[in-house]
Write an enzyme that holds these catalytic residues in place. Sequence first.
Site, mmCIF file in Angstrom:
data_model
loop_
_atom_site.group_PDB
_atom_site.id
_atom_site.type_symbol
_atom_site.label_atom_id
_atom_site.label_comp_id
_atom_site.label_asym_id
_atom_site.label_seq_id
_atom_site.Cartn_x
_atom_site.Cartn_y
_atom_site.Cartn_z
ATOM 1 N N ASN A 280 95.512 55.915 -16.621
ATOM 2 C CA ASN A 280 95.088 54.698 -15.919
ATOM 3 C C ASN A 280 96.260 53.751 -15.614
ATOM 4 O O ASN A 280 96.331 53.159 -14.539
ATOM 5 C CB ASN A 280 94.026 53.998 -16.774
ATOM 6 C CG ASN A 280 93.388 52.835 -16.054
ATOM 7 O OD1 ASN A 280 93.159 52.904 -14.847
ATOM 8 N ND2 ASN A 280 93.126 51.766 -16.764
ATOM 9 N N VAL A 281 97.204 53.630 -16.549
ATOM 10 C CA VAL A 281 98.320 52.704 -16.358
ATOM 11 C C VAL A 281 99.374 53.307 -15.410
ATOM 12 O O VAL A 281 99.780 52.705 -14.414
ATOM 13 C CB VAL A 281 98.965 52.311 -17.709
ATOM 14 C CG1 VAL A 281 100.099 51.312 -17.490
ATOM 15 C CG2 VAL A 281 97.913 51.738 -18.657
ATOM 16 N N GLY A 282 99.818 54.533 -15.739
ATOM 17 C CA GLY A 282 100.881 55.176 -14.956
ATOM 18 C C GLY A 282 100.479 55.410 -13.508
ATOM 19 O O GLY A 282 101.260 55.181 -12.575
ATOM 20 N N LYS B 173 92.705 44.525 -32.861
ATOM 21 C CA LYS B 173 92.739 45.901 -32.341
ATOM 22 C C LYS B 173 91.912 46.753 -33.281
ATOM 23 O O LYS B 173 91.806 46.448 -34.467
ATOM 24 C CB LYS B 173 94.184 46.424 -32.337
ATOM 25 C CG LYS B 173 94.385 47.629 -31.442
ATOM 26 C CD LYS B 173 94.810 47.169 -30.067
ATOM 27 C CE LYS B 173 95.039 48.302 -29.107
ATOM 28 N NZ LYS B 173 95.569 47.801 -27.828
ATOM 29 N N GLY C 293 103.545 59.333 -18.138
ATOM 30 C CA GLY C 293 102.087 59.292 -18.240
ATOM 31 C C GLY C 293 101.476 59.031 -16.875
ATOM 32 O O GLY C 293 101.961 58.187 -16.113
HETATM 33 N N1 GLU Z 1 93.952 47.987 -24.437
HETATM 34 C C1 GLU Z 1 94.422 46.963 -23.571
HETATM 35 C C2 GLU Z 1 95.707 46.362 -24.094
HETATM 36 O O1 GLU Z 1 96.343 46.912 -24.964
HETATM 37 C C3 GLU Z 1 93.367 45.916 -23.281
HETATM 38 C C4 GLU Z 1 92.941 45.067 -24.425
HETATM 39 C C5 GLU Z 1 91.874 44.046 -24.082
HETATM 40 O O2 GLU Z 1 91.569 43.840 -22.939
HETATM 41 O O3 GLU Z 1 91.378 43.443 -25.026
HETATM 42 O O4 GLU Z 1 96.172 45.363 -23.591
#
Ligand code: GLU
Length: 370
Positions: free
Chosen positions: A181-183, A73, A178
Amino acid sequence: MVSHDELGPEKILEVFDSKTGMRGFVVIDNTALGPGKGGIRMTPSVSIDEVAKLARAMTYKCALAGLPFGGGKSGIVADPRKMSPEQKNAIIASFSKALKVVCPKLYVSAPDINTAEHEMKIFAEANGSMKSCTGKPASMGGIPHELGSTGFGVHHATLVAVKHLGLDIKNLSFAVEGFGNVGWFAAKFLTEKGAKLVATSDSKGLVYVPDGMDFNKLVDVKKEKGTVTAYPSGQIMKGEDIVGLDVDILVTAAVPDLITEANKDSIKAKIVVEGSNIPTTADIEQYLHDKGILVVPDFVANAGGVISSYVEYIGGTPERMFKMVESKVVKNTAKVLKVAKKQKIKPRDAAVHVAIERIKKKMEKKASKI
Ligand code: GLU
Protein backbone atom coordinates in the site's frame (compact mmCIF):
# COMPACT_ATOMS: atom_id res chain seq x y z
CA MET A 1 11.60 -5.73 29.64
CA VAL A 2 10.27 -2.74 27.69
CA SER A 3 12.26 0.41 28.39
CA HIS A 4 10.34 3.45 29.57
CA ASP A 5 10.88 7.12 30.30
CA GLU A 6 8.90 10.18 31.37
CA LEU A 7 6.63 9.91 28.30
CA GLY A 8 5.66 6.27 28.67
CA PRO A 9 4.54 3.64 28.05
CA GLU A 10 1.52 4.35 30.22
CA LYS A 11 -0.05 0.92 29.82
CA ILE A 12 0.78 -2.46 28.32
CA LEU A 13 -2.00 -4.99 28.02
CA GLU A 14 -1.37 -8.60 27.03
CA VAL A 15 -4.37 -10.66 25.92
CA PHE A 16 -5.01 -14.32 25.08
CA ASP A 17 -7.98 -16.37 23.93
CA SER A 18 -7.56 -20.13 23.86
CA LYS A 19 -10.78 -20.58 21.87
CA THR A 20 -9.57 -18.69 18.79
CA GLY A 21 -5.82 -19.00 19.44
CA MET A 22 -5.55 -15.22 19.67
CA ARG A 23 -2.41 -13.89 21.37
CA GLY A 24 -1.72 -10.19 21.30
CA PHE A 25 -0.83 -7.00 23.09
CA VAL A 26 -1.41 -3.28 23.02
CA VAL A 27 1.09 -0.68 24.15
CA ILE A 28 -0.40 2.69 25.05
CA ASP A 29 2.64 4.89 25.07
CA ASN A 30 1.39 8.40 25.85
CA THR A 31 -2.07 9.98 25.99
CA ALA A 32 -1.21 13.60 26.85
CA LEU A 33 -2.51 14.88 23.52
CA GLY A 34 -5.39 12.40 23.13
CA PRO A 35 -6.12 8.66 22.96
CA GLY A 36 -3.15 6.50 21.97
CA LYS A 37 -3.37 6.06 18.19
CA GLY A 38 -1.81 3.29 16.17
CA GLY A 39 -2.42 0.24 14.04
CA ILE A 40 -2.53 -3.52 14.58
CA ARG A 41 0.51 -5.38 13.27
CA MET A 42 -0.22 -9.05 12.62
CA THR A 43 2.94 -11.07 12.07
CA PRO A 44 4.36 -14.32 13.48
CA SER A 45 7.35 -12.47 14.94
CA VAL A 46 5.75 -9.36 16.41
CA SER A 47 6.91 -8.73 19.99
CA ILE A 48 5.97 -6.34 22.80
CA ASP A 49 9.35 -4.70 22.35
CA GLU A 50 8.73 -4.04 18.63
CA VAL A 51 5.21 -2.76 19.39
CA ALA A 52 6.52 -0.47 22.16
CA LYS A 53 9.01 1.11 19.74
CA LEU A 54 6.24 1.56 17.18
CA ALA A 55 3.93 3.04 19.82
CA ARG A 56 6.61 5.62 20.67
CA ALA A 57 6.96 6.40 16.96
CA MET A 58 3.18 7.03 16.94
CA THR A 59 3.48 9.36 19.96
CA TYR A 60 6.02 11.45 18.06
CA LYS A 61 4.17 11.13 14.74
CA CYS A 62 0.85 12.43 16.09
CA ALA A 63 2.50 15.23 18.10
CA LEU A 64 4.58 16.39 15.13
CA ALA A 65 1.55 16.27 12.83
CA GLY A 66 -0.36 18.42 15.33
CA LEU A 67 -3.12 15.85 15.85
CA PRO A 68 -5.13 15.44 19.05
CA PHE A 69 -3.89 11.87 19.45
CA GLY A 70 -1.29 10.21 21.61
CA GLY A 71 0.67 7.13 20.61
CA GLY A 72 -0.19 3.45 20.78
CA LYS A 73 0.21 0.30 18.77
CA SER A 74 -0.86 -3.29 18.96
CA GLY A 75 0.38 -6.65 17.83
CA ILE A 76 -1.24 -9.99 17.15
CA VAL A 77 1.16 -12.92 16.99
CA ALA A 78 -0.08 -14.87 13.97
CA ASP A 79 0.76 -15.69 10.37
CA PRO A 80 -2.27 -14.64 8.32
CA ARG A 81 -1.00 -16.60 5.31
CA LYS A 82 -1.38 -19.80 7.26
CA MET A 83 -5.00 -19.34 8.32
CA SER A 84 -8.44 -19.28 6.74
CA PRO A 85 -10.28 -15.95 6.39
CA GLU A 86 -12.76 -17.16 9.05
CA GLN A 87 -9.96 -17.89 11.50
CA LYS A 88 -8.41 -14.48 10.90
CA ASN A 89 -11.77 -12.78 11.42
CA ALA A 90 -12.30 -14.69 14.68
CA ILE A 91 -8.88 -13.65 15.97
CA ILE A 92 -9.43 -9.97 15.12
CA ALA A 93 -12.90 -10.04 16.74
CA SER A 94 -11.60 -11.68 19.90
CA PHE A 95 -8.69 -9.21 20.05
CA SER A 96 -11.11 -6.31 19.69
CA LYS A 97 -13.37 -7.60 22.49
CA ALA A 98 -10.39 -8.10 24.80
CA LEU A 99 -9.33 -4.49 24.17
CA LYS A 100 -12.70 -3.01 25.17
CA VAL A 101 -11.21 -2.03 28.54
CA VAL A 102 -9.00 0.57 26.81
CA CYS A 103 -10.53 1.07 23.38
CA PRO A 104 -11.79 3.61 22.27
CA LYS A 105 -11.16 5.76 25.38
CA LEU A 106 -7.40 5.33 25.67
CA TYR A 107 -6.56 3.56 22.42
CA VAL A 108 -7.88 3.93 18.87
CA SER A 109 -6.81 1.22 16.47
CA ALA A 110 -5.97 1.26 12.74
CA PRO A 111 -4.48 -0.84 9.96
CA ASP A 112 -0.80 -1.81 9.92
CA ILE A 113 1.13 -4.76 8.49
CA ASN A 114 -1.33 -7.51 7.44
CA THR A 115 -4.42 -5.61 8.58
CA ALA A 116 -6.55 -3.45 6.29
CA GLU A 117 -10.07 -2.10 5.85
CA HIS A 118 -11.74 -5.51 6.16
CA GLU A 119 -10.02 -6.17 9.52
CA MET A 120 -11.08 -2.69 10.71
CA LYS A 121 -14.68 -3.56 9.88
CA ILE A 122 -14.45 -6.72 12.00
CA PHE A 123 -12.67 -4.81 14.78
CA ALA A 124 -15.25 -1.99 14.93
CA GLU A 125 -18.19 -4.42 14.88
CA ALA A 126 -16.75 -6.56 17.68
CA ASN A 127 -15.86 -3.49 19.76
CA GLY A 128 -19.28 -1.93 19.26
CA SER A 129 -17.96 1.60 18.73
CA MET A 130 -17.26 3.22 15.37
CA LYS A 131 -14.62 5.33 17.17
CA SER A 132 -12.64 2.21 18.16
CA CYS A 133 -10.63 2.22 14.95
CA THR A 134 -9.96 4.14 11.75
CA GLY A 135 -9.19 2.97 8.24
CA LYS A 136 -12.67 1.42 8.07
CA PRO A 137 -14.39 0.77 4.72
CA ALA A 138 -16.24 3.65 3.05
CA SER A 139 -19.51 1.73 3.54
CA MET A 140 -19.04 2.26 7.30
CA GLY A 141 -18.23 5.96 6.92
CA GLY A 142 -14.50 5.26 6.95
CA ILE A 143 -11.58 6.46 4.88
CA PRO A 144 -9.65 3.27 4.00
CA HIS A 145 -5.87 3.58 4.07
CA GLU A 146 -6.02 1.72 0.76
CA LEU A 147 -6.83 5.09 -0.85
CA GLY A 148 -3.08 5.66 -0.57
CA SER A 149 -2.77 8.33 2.14
CA THR A 150 0.59 7.10 3.45
CA GLY A 151 2.25 6.72 0.03
CA PHE A 152 0.84 10.09 -1.03
CA GLY A 153 2.44 11.68 2.04
CA VAL A 154 5.72 9.83 1.47
CA HIS A 155 5.88 11.25 -2.05
CA HIS A 156 5.36 14.77 -0.69
CA ALA A 157 8.07 14.27 1.95
CA THR A 158 10.38 13.12 -0.87
CA LEU A 159 9.63 16.21 -2.97
CA VAL A 160 10.42 18.46 0.01
CA ALA A 161 13.74 16.64 0.60
CA VAL A 162 14.63 16.98 -3.10
CA LYS A 163 13.88 20.72 -2.98
CA HIS A 164 15.85 21.07 0.24
CA LEU A 165 18.95 19.78 -1.58
CA GLY A 166 18.30 22.08 -4.53
CA LEU A 167 17.68 19.17 -6.91
CA ASP A 168 15.06 18.61 -9.61
CA ILE A 169 12.87 15.52 -9.19
CA LYS A 170 12.72 15.10 -12.99
CA ASN A 171 16.47 14.34 -13.07
CA LEU A 172 16.41 11.76 -10.28
CA SER A 173 16.10 8.00 -10.11
CA PHE A 174 14.52 6.15 -7.20
CA ALA A 175 13.98 2.69 -5.76
CA VAL A 176 11.03 1.67 -3.57
CA GLU A 177 11.47 -1.16 -1.10
CA GLY A 178 8.11 -2.94 -1.04
CA PHE A 179 5.19 -2.65 -3.45
CA GLY A 180 2.36 -2.80 -0.94
CA ASN A 181 0.00 0.00 0.00
CA VAL A 182 2.79 2.47 0.84
CA GLY A 183 5.34 1.62 -1.88
CA TRP A 184 2.76 1.38 -4.64
CA PHE A 185 1.36 4.87 -4.08
CA ALA A 186 4.75 6.46 -3.39
CA ALA A 187 5.98 5.01 -6.72
CA LYS A 188 2.83 6.11 -8.56
CA PHE A 189 2.97 9.74 -7.41
CA LEU A 190 6.76 10.08 -7.78
CA THR A 191 6.74 8.72 -11.34
CA GLU A 192 3.90 11.14 -12.12
CA LYS A 193 6.23 13.94 -10.97
CA GLY A 194 8.85 12.76 -13.47
CA ALA A 195 11.22 10.73 -11.28
CA LYS A 196 12.62 7.50 -12.78
CA LEU A 197 11.57 4.32 -10.98
CA VAL A 198 14.48 1.88 -11.41
CA ALA A 199 13.72 -0.76 -8.79
CA THR A 200 11.09 -2.17 -6.49
CA SER A 201 10.64 -5.32 -4.47
CA ASP A 202 8.13 -7.64 -2.82
CA SER A 203 8.30 -10.90 -0.89
CA LYS A 204 9.54 -12.72 -4.04
CA GLY A 205 12.57 -10.48 -4.54
CA LEU A 206 13.80 -7.32 -6.21
CA VAL A 207 13.48 -6.17 -9.82
CA TYR A 208 16.03 -3.67 -11.16
CA VAL A 209 15.67 -1.90 -14.50
CA PRO A 210 18.41 0.77 -14.78
CA ASP A 211 16.63 2.50 -17.71
CA GLY A 212 13.45 2.88 -15.65
CA MET A 213 10.15 1.06 -15.35
CA ASP A 214 6.74 2.00 -16.64
CA PHE A 215 4.54 2.30 -13.54
CA ASN A 216 1.32 1.13 -15.22
CA LYS A 217 3.06 -1.86 -16.75
CA LEU A 218 4.47 -2.71 -13.32
CA VAL A 219 0.98 -2.57 -11.83
CA ASP A 220 -0.34 -4.91 -14.55
CA VAL A 221 2.52 -7.36 -13.97
CA LYS A 222 1.94 -7.33 -10.19
CA LYS A 223 -1.82 -7.89 -10.69
CA GLU A 224 -1.41 -10.64 -13.32
CA LYS A 225 1.63 -12.52 -12.04
CA GLY A 226 1.43 -11.67 -8.34
CA THR A 227 4.98 -10.32 -8.15
CA VAL A 228 6.97 -7.33 -9.39
CA THR A 229 9.86 -9.68 -10.22
CA ALA A 230 7.91 -10.76 -13.35
CA TYR A 231 8.49 -7.30 -14.90
CA PRO A 232 9.98 -7.98 -18.35
CA SER A 233 13.74 -7.50 -18.85
CA GLY A 234 14.40 -6.68 -15.20
CA GLN A 235 17.43 -7.92 -13.29
CA ILE A 236 16.26 -10.05 -10.37
CA MET A 237 18.05 -9.84 -7.03
CA LYS A 238 17.43 -10.49 -3.36
CA GLY A 239 15.00 -8.03 -1.72
CA GLU A 240 17.55 -6.52 0.69
CA ASP A 241 19.92 -5.71 -2.23
CA ILE A 242 17.74 -2.67 -2.86
CA VAL A 243 19.73 -0.84 -0.16
CA GLY A 244 22.92 -0.72 -2.25
CA LEU A 245 21.50 0.10 -5.68
CA ASP A 246 22.87 3.00 -7.70
CA VAL A 247 19.93 5.39 -7.23
CA ASP A 248 19.42 8.99 -6.15
CA ILE A 249 16.56 8.27 -3.77
CA LEU A 250 15.80 5.17 -1.71
CA VAL A 251 12.26 4.94 -0.34
CA THR A 252 11.72 2.27 2.30
CA ALA A 253 8.16 1.00 2.38
CA ALA A 254 8.02 -2.46 3.91
CA VAL A 255 10.08 -4.28 6.53
CA PRO A 256 11.65 -2.96 9.76
CA ASP A 257 15.47 -3.13 10.12
CA LEU A 258 16.16 -3.03 6.39
CA ILE A 259 19.28 -0.88 6.74
CA THR A 260 21.76 -2.65 9.00
CA GLU A 261 25.38 -2.45 10.15
CA ALA A 262 26.15 -4.95 7.38
CA ASN A 263 24.67 -2.98 4.45
CA LYS A 264 24.80 0.67 5.60
CA ASP A 265 28.05 1.30 3.69
CA SER A 266 26.58 0.07 0.42
CA ILE A 267 24.06 2.96 0.22
CA LYS A 268 24.60 5.19 -2.82
CA ALA A 269 21.40 7.23 -2.56
CA LYS A 270 21.66 10.92 -1.64
CA ILE A 271 18.24 10.82 0.00
CA VAL A 272 16.64 8.05 2.06
CA VAL A 273 12.94 8.50 2.76
CA GLU A 274 11.59 6.23 5.50
CA GLY A 275 8.10 5.30 4.33
CA SER A 276 8.16 2.20 6.56
CA ASN A 277 8.31 2.35 10.35
CA ILE A 278 11.75 1.79 11.94
CA PRO A 279 13.68 0.71 8.81
CA THR A 280 16.93 1.29 10.72
CA THR A 281 18.36 2.44 14.06
CA ALA A 282 19.01 5.99 15.24
CA ASP A 283 22.76 5.19 15.34
CA ILE A 284 22.80 4.12 11.70
CA GLU A 285 20.81 7.24 10.78
CA GLN A 286 23.49 9.30 12.53
CA TYR A 287 26.17 7.45 10.56
CA LEU A 288 24.37 8.15 7.26
CA HIS A 289 23.83 11.78 8.26
CA ASP A 290 27.57 12.17 8.97
CA LYS A 291 28.27 10.76 5.49
CA GLY A 292 26.07 13.50 3.98
CA ILE A 293 23.01 11.36 3.21
CA LEU A 294 19.70 13.10 3.90
CA VAL A 295 17.43 10.74 5.85
CA VAL A 296 13.78 11.78 6.25
CA PRO A 297 12.68 9.93 9.41
CA ASP A 298 9.73 7.55 9.42
CA PHE A 299 7.40 9.47 11.68
CA VAL A 300 7.82 12.58 9.55
CA ALA A 301 7.59 10.92 6.12
CA ASN A 302 4.86 8.38 6.75
CA ALA A 303 2.42 10.48 8.80
CA GLY A 304 -0.11 10.40 5.94
CA GLY A 305 -1.79 7.27 7.31
CA VAL A 306 -2.57 8.70 10.71
CA ILE A 307 -3.54 12.07 9.24
CA SER A 308 -6.08 10.17 7.14
CA SER A 309 -7.21 8.43 10.34
CA TYR A 310 -7.79 11.79 11.98
CA VAL A 311 -9.92 13.03 9.07
CA GLU A 312 -12.01 9.87 9.35
CA TYR A 313 -12.26 10.32 13.14
CA ILE A 314 -13.78 13.79 12.70
CA GLY A 315 -16.11 12.65 9.91
CA GLY A 316 -14.24 14.25 6.96
CA THR A 317 -14.15 13.22 3.31
CA PRO A 318 -11.36 11.62 1.22
CA GLU A 319 -10.90 14.99 -0.58
CA ARG A 320 -10.26 16.69 2.75
CA MET A 321 -7.91 13.86 3.70
CA PHE A 322 -5.67 14.31 0.62
CA LYS A 323 -5.54 18.07 1.21
CA MET A 324 -4.65 17.68 4.89
CA VAL A 325 -2.00 14.99 4.22
CA GLU A 326 -0.33 17.24 1.67
CA SER A 327 -0.38 20.39 3.78
CA LYS A 328 0.77 18.75 7.03
CA VAL A 329 3.47 16.50 5.52
CA VAL A 330 4.91 19.31 3.38
CA LYS A 331 4.92 21.79 6.26
CA ASN A 332 6.38 19.41 8.84
CA THR A 333 9.05 17.90 6.58
CA ALA A 334 10.20 21.37 5.54
CA LYS A 335 10.28 22.51 9.16
CA VAL A 336 12.23 19.48 10.36
CA LEU A 337 14.81 19.74 7.55
CA LYS A 338 15.24 23.46 8.16
CA VAL A 339 15.77 23.07 11.93
CA ALA A 340 18.17 20.15 11.34
CA LYS A 341 20.24 22.18 8.90
CA LYS A 342 20.33 25.24 11.15
CA GLN A 343 21.30 23.28 14.26
CA LYS A 344 23.60 20.90 12.34
CA ILE A 345 21.80 17.84 13.71
CA LYS A 346 20.17 14.92 11.97
CA PRO A 347 16.51 15.36 10.94
CA ARG A 348 15.30 12.74 13.46
CA ASP A 349 16.78 14.71 16.35
CA ALA A 350 15.12 17.89 15.11
CA ALA A 351 11.77 16.11 14.71
CA VAL A 352 11.92 14.40 18.11
CA HIS A 353 12.73 17.73 19.72
CA VAL A 354 9.66 19.45 18.21
CA ALA A 355 7.39 16.50 19.12
CA ILE A 356 8.63 16.17 22.72
CA GLU A 357 8.23 19.90 23.33
CA ARG A 358 4.56 19.71 22.33
CA ILE A 359 3.88 16.64 24.47
CA LYS A 360 5.69 17.94 27.56
CA LYS A 361 3.89 21.26 27.36
CA LYS A 362 0.56 19.42 27.47
CA MET A 363 1.72 17.10 30.25
CA GLU A 364 2.81 20.08 32.35
CA LYS A 365 -0.49 21.84 31.71
CA LYS A 366 -2.42 18.73 32.80
CA ALA A 367 -0.22 18.30 35.89
CA SER A 368 -0.75 21.92 36.96
CA LYS A 369 -4.52 21.34 36.97
CA ILE A 370 -4.25 18.47 39.48
N1 GLU B 1 -0.23 2.04 10.71
C1 GLU B 1 -0.20 3.42 10.35
C2 GLU B 1 1.04 4.09 10.90
O1 GLU B 1 1.97 3.44 11.33
C3 GLU B 1 -1.47 4.14 10.72
C4 GLU B 1 -1.75 4.30 12.17
C5 GLU B 1 -3.04 5.02 12.49
O2 GLU B 1 -3.66 5.58 11.62
O3 GLU B 1 -3.39 5.02 13.66
O4 GLU B 1 1.16 5.30 10.85
